[in-house]
Write a protein that holds these residues in place. Structure first.
Motif, mmCIF file in Angstrom:
data_model
loop_
_atom_site.group_PDB
_atom_site.id
_atom_site.type_symbol
_atom_site.label_atom_id
_atom_site.label_comp_id
_atom_site.label_asym_id
_atom_site.label_seq_id
_atom_site.Cartn_x
_atom_site.Cartn_y
_atom_site.Cartn_z
ATOM 1 N N ILE A 131 0.847 -1.195 0.000
ATOM 2 C CA ILE A 131 0.000 0.000 0.000
ATOM 3 C C ILE A 131 0.880 1.241 0.000
ATOM 4 N N ARG A 133 0.602 5.392 0.477
ATOM 5 C CA ARG A 133 -0.259 6.459 0.977
ATOM 6 C C ARG A 133 0.411 7.811 0.763
ATOM 7 N N LYS A 140 -4.166 13.115 4.758
ATOM 8 C CA LYS A 140 -3.974 12.071 3.754
ATOM 9 C C LYS A 140 -4.753 12.443 2.499
ATOM 10 N N GLU A 143 -4.652 6.904 -1.258
ATOM 11 C CA GLU A 143 -3.765 5.752 -1.190
ATOM 12 C C GLU A 143 -4.171 4.755 -2.261
ATOM 13 N N ASN A 145 -3.644 0.403 -3.284
ATOM 14 C CA ASN A 145 -3.126 -0.927 -3.013
ATOM 15 C C ASN A 145 -2.637 -1.490 -4.338
#
Length: 236
Positions: A131, A133, A140, A143, A145
């Motif tokens: 992952i 981010r 944030k 993100e 995956n």
């Protein structure tokens, strides 16, 4: 002018001002995520400025702090600090160099001294626990995956299997059961930037660690690669 008509124009003008304020308060921060062609270990985009950290100068150990100039030199305008950075050898994009990794349920972080509009990396032996981010200041931004990126490719993900340069560990097979892929993230709208990246390995990943190389930071002028997803984010 009639009072009712004047009231209408005043109300309409106020509504336009309100809409403009709302548009400023909620800016779109679209991020295009693309993948380079198979066997490509670096970005093919164009940049006004760019640097690449290849990690080959680092000892094979965990570095609590490592300051990088991303291969540009002592006067580099692109600088940042890695925290809790573990380095392994041999491997990486060249198959014989050094590369960073995060074991299961761990992470490491890059903090830039100045924000940027692009980040790319070559992912080795990709799995569902990898992952990435992105943050801007304390917030944030988004993100991804790596597994989701591969899922977007469908059957085409198979052409990314196998280390592109092979090595003495895998021989002619090149570890053809796992994917090796370069992933780009382009921050699209003016003012959309990031200044911190976390590299996370979650439990349950097939390989048990997040291995990568050729971390690339810069400000892009032309995107590249095959678009797999656009993250559309509203900044409050």
């Amino acid at each position: 002018m009639h009072l009712g008509r004047m009231s209408f124009f005043v109300s309409f003008a106020f509504l336009q001002i309100l809409i403009n304020l709302l548009n400023i308060a909620a800016r779109r921060l679209d991020v295009d995520v693309t993948v380079e062609n198979p066997a490509t270990c670096e970005s093919t985009a164009d940049f006004s400025i760019v640097g690449v950290e290849r990690f080959d100068r680092l000892d094979s150990k965990t570095h609590q702090r490592y300051q990088s100039n991303f291969g540009i030199g002592s006067l580099s305008p692109i600088t940042g600090t890695y925290f809790n950075l573990s380095i392994a050898i041999p491997g990486g994009a060249t198959s014989s160099g050094r590369y960073p990794y995060a074991p299961t349920n761990t992470s490491y972080e890059l903090r830039l001294d100045n924000p940027a509009t692009y980040f790319g990396l070559w992912v080795s032996s990709a799995d569902g626990g990898n992952i990435v981010r992105f943050f801007n200041r304390l917030d944030k931004v988004f993100e991804y995956n790596v597994k989701n990126i591969l899922d977007f490719l469908g059957e085409r993900r198979n052409v990314y299997k196998g280390h592109p340069t092979y090595d003495r560990w895998w021989g002619d097979r090149g570890n053809d059961s796992e994917e090796y892929i370069f992933i780009n993230a382009f921050f699209i709208y003016e003012g959309a930037v990031y200044d911190r990246v976390q590299f996370v390995q979650k439990h349950g990943g097939r390989g048990g660690s997040f291995e990568s190389d050729n971390h690339t930071v810069g400000n892009w002028t032309r995107t590249s690669g095959r678009r797999v997803v656009t993250f559309r984010i509203e900044e409050d």
